[in-house]
Design a protein around this motif. Structure first.
Motif, PDB file in Angstrom:
ATOM      1  N   SER A 116      -5.809   7.422   4.329  1.00 46.77           N
ATOM      2  CA  SER A 116      -6.808   6.385   4.577  1.00 46.77           C
ATOM      3  C   SER A 116      -8.181   7.029   4.636  1.00 46.77           C
ATOM      4  O   SER A 116      -8.320   8.220   4.905  1.00 46.77           O
ATOM      5  CB  SER A 116      -6.519   5.675   5.906  1.00 46.77           C
ATOM      6  OG  SER A 116      -6.602   6.604   6.975  1.00 46.77           O
ATOM      7  N   VAL A 136       0.824  -1.215   0.000  1.00 50.38           N
ATOM      8  CA  VAL A 136       0.000   0.000   0.000  1.00 50.38           C
ATOM      9  C   VAL A 136       0.861   1.269   0.000  1.00 50.38           C
ATOM     10  O   VAL A 136       0.357   2.364   0.252  1.00 50.38           O
ATOM     11  CB  VAL A 136      -0.966   0.030   1.207  1.00 50.38           C
ATOM     12  CG1 VAL A 136      -1.958  -1.115   1.135  1.00 50.38           C
ATOM     13  CG2 VAL A 136      -0.199  -0.009   2.525  1.00 50.38           C
ATOM     14  N   LYS A 137       2.149   1.136  -0.299  1.00 47.26           N
ATOM     15  CA  LYS A 137       3.052   2.286  -0.237  1.00 47.26           C
ATOM     16  C   LYS A 137       2.561   3.420  -1.138  1.00 47.26           C
ATOM     17  O   LYS A 137       2.301   3.225  -2.327  1.00 47.26           O
ATOM     18  CB  LYS A 137       4.466   1.877  -0.652  1.00 47.26           C
ATOM     19  CG  LYS A 137       5.463   3.029  -0.620  1.00 47.26           C
ATOM     20  CD  LYS A 137       6.855   2.576  -1.030  1.00 47.26           C
ATOM     21  CE  LYS A 137       7.810   3.774  -1.075  1.00 47.26           C
ATOM     22  NZ  LYS A 137       9.171   3.371  -1.492  1.00 47.26           N
ATOM     23  N   ASN A 138       2.419   4.601  -0.537  1.00 42.25           N
ATOM     24  CA  ASN A 138       1.975   5.823  -1.232  1.00 42.25           C
ATOM     25  C   ASN A 138       0.594   5.679  -1.858  1.00 42.25           C
ATOM     26  O   ASN A 138       0.231   6.455  -2.743  1.00 42.25           O
ATOM     27  CB  ASN A 138       3.000   6.268  -2.281  1.00 42.25           C
ATOM     28  CG  ASN A 138       4.302   6.732  -1.662  1.00 42.25           C
ATOM     29  OD1 ASN A 138       4.309   7.223  -0.529  1.00 42.25           O
ATOM     30  ND2 ASN A 138       5.400   6.583  -2.371  1.00 42.25           N
ATOM     31  N   LYS A 139      -0.177   4.709  -1.391  1.00 41.29           N
ATOM     32  CA  LYS A 139      -1.543   4.540  -1.869  1.00 41.29           C
ATOM     33  C   LYS A 139      -2.522   4.958  -0.769  1.00 41.29           C
ATOM     34  O   LYS A 139      -2.123   5.291   0.343  1.00 41.29           O
ATOM     35  CB  LYS A 139      -1.791   3.081  -2.276  1.00 41.29           C
ATOM     36  CG  LYS A 139      -0.942   2.601  -3.456  1.00 41.29           C
ATOM     37  CD  LYS A 139      -1.268   1.163  -3.809  1.00 41.29           C
ATOM     38  CE  LYS A 139      -0.542   0.702  -5.076  1.00 41.29           C
ATOM     39  NZ  LYS A 139       0.915   0.626  -4.890  1.00 41.29           N
ATOM     40  N   ILE A 140      -3.807   4.925  -1.094  1.00 38.78           N
ATOM     41  CA  ILE A 140      -4.854   5.233  -0.115  1.00 38.78           C
ATOM     42  C   ILE A 140      -5.497   3.921   0.313  1.00 38.78           C
ATOM     43  O   ILE A 140      -5.906   3.108  -0.526  1.00 38.78           O
ATOM     44  CB  ILE A 140      -5.900   6.191  -0.699  1.00 38.78           C
ATOM     45  CG1 ILE A 140      -5.266   7.553  -0.975  1.00 38.78           C
ATOM     46  CG2 ILE A 140      -7.083   6.350   0.253  1.00 38.78           C
ATOM     47  CD1 ILE A 140      -6.134   8.492  -1.767  1.00 38.78           C
ATOM     48  N   MET A 141      -5.570   3.718   1.624  1.00 40.93           N
ATOM     49  CA  MET A 141      -6.241   2.546   2.180  1.00 40.93           C
ATOM     50  C   MET A 141      -7.705   2.899   2.440  1.00 40.93           C
ATOM     51  O   MET A 141      -7.990   3.804   3.221  1.00 40.93           O
ATOM     52  CB  MET A 141      -5.551   2.096   3.467  1.00 40.93           C
ATOM     53  CG  MET A 141      -4.104   1.668   3.273  1.00 40.93           C
ATOM     54  SD  MET A 141      -3.232   1.333   4.836  1.00 40.93           S
ATOM     55  CE  MET A 141      -4.020  -0.201   5.355  1.00 40.93           C
ATOM     56  N   THR A 188       2.144   1.596   7.511  1.00 37.30           N
ATOM     57  CA  THR A 188       2.167   0.800   6.282  1.00 37.30           C
ATOM     58  C   THR A 188       2.860   1.547   5.157  1.00 37.30           C
ATOM     59  O   THR A 188       3.098   0.973   4.101  1.00 37.30           O
ATOM     60  CB  THR A 188       0.739   0.477   5.819  1.00 37.30           C
ATOM     61  OG1 THR A 188       0.097   1.702   5.402  1.00 37.30           O
ATOM     62  CG2 THR A 188      -0.076  -0.175   6.913  1.00 37.30           C
ATOM     63  N   THR A 189       3.166   2.838   5.370  1.00 40.20           N
ATOM     64  CA  THR A 189       3.693   3.807   4.385  1.00 40.20           C
ATOM     65  C   THR A 189       2.650   4.184   3.328  1.00 40.20           C
ATOM     66  O   THR A 189       2.993   4.639   2.249  1.00 40.20           O
ATOM     67  CB  THR A 189       4.999   3.350   3.694  1.00 40.20           C
ATOM     68  OG1 THR A 189       4.744   2.227   2.834  1.00 40.20           O
ATOM     69  CG2 THR A 189       6.070   2.993   4.709  1.00 40.20           C
ATOM     70  N   CYS A 190       1.362   4.027   3.644  1.00 44.33           N
ATOM     71  CA  CYS A 190       0.337   4.510   2.726  1.00 44.33           C
ATOM     72  C   CYS A 190       0.300   6.036   2.733  1.00 44.33           C
ATOM     73  O   CYS A 190       0.812   6.679   3.652  1.00 44.33           O
ATOM     74  CB  CYS A 190      -1.029   3.944   3.083  1.00 44.33           C
ATOM     75  SG  CYS A 190      -1.794   4.668   4.552  1.00 44.33           S
ATOM     76  N   THR A 237      -2.327   3.271  10.258  1.00 39.16           N
ATOM     77  CA  THR A 237      -2.104   3.058   8.827  1.00 39.16           C
ATOM     78  C   THR A 237      -0.831   3.752   8.352  1.00 39.16           C
ATOM     79  O   THR A 237      -0.245   3.357   7.346  1.00 39.16           O
ATOM     80  CB  THR A 237      -3.301   3.553   8.000  1.00 39.16           C
ATOM     81  OG1 THR A 237      -3.503   4.962   8.234  1.00 39.16           O
ATOM     82  CG2 THR A 237      -4.570   2.793   8.344  1.00 39.16           C
ATOM     83  N   THR A 247       9.272   6.981   1.870  1.00 39.55           N
ATOM     84  CA  THR A 247       7.970   7.643   1.901  1.00 39.55           C
ATOM     85  C   THR A 247       7.981   8.863   0.990  1.00 39.55           C
ATOM     86  O   THR A 247       9.033   9.475   0.760  1.00 39.55           O
ATOM     87  CB  THR A 247       7.606   8.114   3.327  1.00 39.55           C
ATOM     88  OG1 THR A 247       8.627   9.003   3.798  1.00 39.55           O
ATOM     89  CG2 THR A 247       7.478   6.943   4.283  1.00 39.55           C
TER      90      THR A 247
END
Length: 770
Positions: free
Chosen positions: A259, A224-229, A254-256, A251, A678
């Motif tokens: 969220s 989920v790196k640099n994504k939206i959970m 997770t490096t997201c 969250t 990140t």
């Protein structure tokens, strides 16, 4: 319990997942044919991003936020940067909290001077000021600012309010400065990953257990790196909003990027309780929504968890750990050897095994993750009538805000905890970053806090001091405390207890929080204490640059806590040069001295002096370059000289911009990495005028070598996929070696900032050219 899809998937009516390869089934289920592109617009995240995007192009977002938040180790630098760039007033609600440097006990008047500065800035520019001990930053934002469909930007990495339908992002101070100056947060449209929840957590499982189970599955593979959970599925409603907040704040680990959760009647009840029922709206994915990945979580299968040192992803079920104590603890001891390096300090955990059980020395329940009402109430119930003992083990509890503290008092929970032997503190983030409840040497602390990175609890291996932290939920920490410090899962102590409803009392906020938004007092003066210093001048980028390698870190990951230590250094966060003295101090103590020497050469060059006369190594490097490139006219006087740091994967962890600004004020001109951990750390590097180079192969240079990069300004105008550079080895007989650097995509604004030398210069130049 937690499973990852190998590819994308469609969510139908919020309840059925269809893998992307089976998309033909969608028409049969819905009676409609929906393209992947249209279905991707059906996520909650898309609707929120679209509402805040000003670019007109959803592939390249330019976002404006509804409000912002900072704490007292970041807001001084942010205000100083914005002021130097022409700030007149805060254009959106900006909350300045005081929950990191709350303890005004070290450094004379420094910490309280920062608080006074913050109040004066809130008055002058129209801000909201939350005094020390009133609330930790994220609890205040949950209670008073977050709302469904909103976006909030914060200068703390754990800026996460997704459980309230708010997409929140933690970034370095430079990004907040841009918002204060009515610029935008620029980012390529991120991937969106569904976190599909089913079942219901058992009474022994708390929010930290759920969060750690997810982090353990998705961190190391960068899922989920640099994504939206995006949290969806029927399991969302099995948890109340206070519980969801505890999962959501983690969250970050997770490096997201951010969220968001689907909202329901419990979300509405939470907002209504806090006097903000109008901020509720139902958020759900469309009937057909496409996600770039899916994490399925069966909440009923999760058991009490522990994250052993030195990362929240180092997870085990507590039962699994207890069944394999010696073997697992030995692996942690070996990992500790990598961090302590040549210091000779040894962390010992296996000696804490007593009659087959692990004895811990400290427990902490605190902050935005652990100090929530329901967590503390559960801990108090488990400890009711129990005894923490009068030996080494001790337990500290920090309610997350004064309103939470007040209701815990009314409910009798504080009395139960104190009777059991726990000590109660005020709202403070110190245990999360090494500025409170530092354990004793070689001790193991179990904490319901956000992080357990090395040194974050206060260790100083260079001084012969080391301890470590394991993360656990408040429920199992309370069970361990009731067992005198022997590691115990909450499964052995829970019963049918249900936490009574929270009763929010806003009186402490009404009496103590300064509400200045929309009422700036332009005539008010900023109150600067003696430690509050302006940023030093930084020069713009020249066409050619030469970099001296001042540190080379080959660890798999380098955290922001290693780049600039937390804890006691917090008192110097308002003094750029003072704080810079601590850069890499616990990882490479020689870095500061090396960078200063390089910076002196650059200062001489800018003053019109010949830097070659002051440094024979630099003179040899230019001599070798002239011969190798057949450019006898190559001039040192026209070539910017700076230091460079190499790390395999730097920047995991905090949003603190000082991890980059400290490099810059010491003369840093670039970072070279295999990848950046990140987005926020990479943004900090660019906002402080440093080049975020990437190198795919093993580095062909050592500390002390030089790297010459010609025509770098031209390269920044191109695709940046192949930037030729030359390594000049600091050894006799070694020829110059050509290498290819590259830079991942940068926005036009980011390229301009780096060319200008830093965000302050960029804003000043922009103002002058209007």
């Amino acid at each position: 319990m937690v499973k990852l899809y190998e590819g994308g998937a469609y969510l139908i009516n919020g309840t059925e997942l269809i893998p992307e390869e089976d998309s033909a089934k969608i028409a049969a289920l819905t009676g409609n044919t929906v393209s992947k592109e249209d279905a991707a617009k059906g996520t909650i995240a898309y609707s929120i991003l679209e509402a805040h995007n000003t670019s007109g192009n959803m592939e390249h977002l330019k976002l404006r936020f509804d409000s912002m938040a900072s704490h007292d180790i970041t807001f001084v630098g942010i205000v100083q940067t914005a002021r130097a760039s022409g700030l007149k007033e805060f254009p959106i609600p900006y909350v300045l909290t005081n929950c990191h440097n709350s303890l005004c006990a070290v450094g004379g008047t420094i910490n309280e001077d920062d608080h006074v500065f913050g109040l004066s800035a809130a008055k002058k520019y129209g801000g909201i000021f939350v005094p020390p001990h009133i609330a930790v930053i994220h609890q205040y934002m949950r209670e008073m600012m977050a709302g469904c469909g909103r976006m909030i930007l914060g200068s703390d990495s754990h800026t996460r309010y997704g459980a309230l339908g708010t997409m929140a992002i933690g970034e370095g101070g430079g990004e907040l400065v841009k918002q204060l100056l009515l610029d935008t947060y620029d980012v390529t449209y991120p991937g969106v990953v569904a976190i599909y929840l089913t079942g219901k957590p058992s009474p022994a499982v708390g929010p930290h257990d759920v969060a750690l189970a997810i982090i353990g599955k998705v961190f190391k593979n960068g899922y989920v790196k640099n994504k939206i959970m995006e949290f969806v599925g029927p399991g969302v409603s099995s948890m109340d909003t206070d519980y969801r907040n505890g999962v959501d704040v983690m969250t970050t680990e997770t490096t997201c990027l951010s969220s968001v959760w689907r909202t329901d009647e419990d979300t509405k009840a939470y907002l209504t309780l806090h006097g903000r029922g109008d901020d509720y709206k139902e958020l759900n994915p469309a009937d057909v929504a496409y996600y770039d990945g899916v994490v399925t979580v069966d909440l009923s299968a999760i058991k009490p968890m522990i994250a052993l040192p030195f990362h929240p992803s180092n997870t085990y079920e507590i039962d699994e750990l207890n069944a394999n104590l010696a073997d697992i603890l030995r692996t942690v001891e070996k990992e500790a050897d990598q961090y302590t390096g040549k210091s000779g300090v040894k962390l010992s955990l296996t000696d804490k095994i007593v009659d087959g059980k692990l004895m811990v020395q400290q427990g902490v329940i605190a902050g935005c993750a652990g100090g929530n009402y329901s967590n503390v109430m559960m801990a108090a119930h488990i400890l009711s009538g129990k005894d923490c003992g009068n030996d080494v083990f001790n337990l500290s509890v920090y309610p997350s805000s004064q309103p939470v503290y007040m209701d815990l008092v009314k409910k009798g929970a504080i009395t139960e905890l104190m009777t059991a032997g726990a000590t109660i503190r005020t709202a403070f983030c110190g245990p999360c970053f090494g500025a409170g409840d530092t354990p004793s040497n070689n001790a193991l602390s179990i904490r319901h806090t956000t992080r357990n990175f090395p040194n974050r609890e206060g260790s100083k291996p260079g001084n012969g001091q080391i301890s470590c932290v394991a993360l656990m939920d408040a429920r199992s920490i309370a069970a361990t405390a009731a067992n005198g410090g022997l590691l115990t899962s909450a499964e052995s102590v829970v019963d049918g207890y249900e936490v009574p409803a929270y009763e929010f009392d806003s009186s402490s906020y009404e009496r103590r929080v300064y509400q200045g938004y929309d009422a700036p007092q332009a005539e008010a003066e900023l109150v600067n204490g003696p430690n509050i210093k302006d940023w030093p001048a930084m020069s713009s980028l020249t066409d050619n640059i030469i970099l001296k390698v001042c540190s080379k870190i080959m660890d798999p990951v380098t955290t922001t806590d290693e780049l600039i230590p937390s804890g006691e250094t917090s008192s110097f966060r308002s003094n750029p040069l003072g704080l810079a003295e601590y850069t890499l101090s616990r990882r490479d103590p020689e870095y500061v001295g090396r960078s200063k020497q390089v910076n002196e050469l650059e200062k001489a060059r800018k003053n019109g002096e010949c830097p070659l006369k002051a440094d024979s190594e630099l003179e040899k490097a230019f001599h070798a370059l002239r011969l190798y490139l057949d450019q006898p006219e190559l001039k040192a006087s026209e070539t910017e000289i700076g230091s460079v740091l190499y790390a395999v994967k730097p920047g995991d962890g905090s949003a603190r911009e000082q991890a980059a600004s400290c490099q810059r004020v010491l003369g840093g001109l670039a970072n070279i990495a295999n990848e950046y951990a990140t987005k926020r750390y990479r943004s900090n590097v660019m906002n402080w005028g440093m080049l975020p180079f990437l190198l795919d192969e093993e580095p062909a240079f050592e500390v002390g070598d030089f790297i010459y990069v010609p025509d770098i300004r031209t390269a920044l105008d191109g695709d940046m996929e192949k930037i030729k550079a030359y390594v000049i080895r600091n050894e006799e007989g070694n020829p110059i070696q050509e290498i290819n650097l590259h830079i991942a995509d940068m926005t036009p604004e980011e390229r301009a900032i780096v060319k200008s030398g830093c965000l302050i210069n960029y804003n000043r130049d922009k103002k002058e050219n209007r």
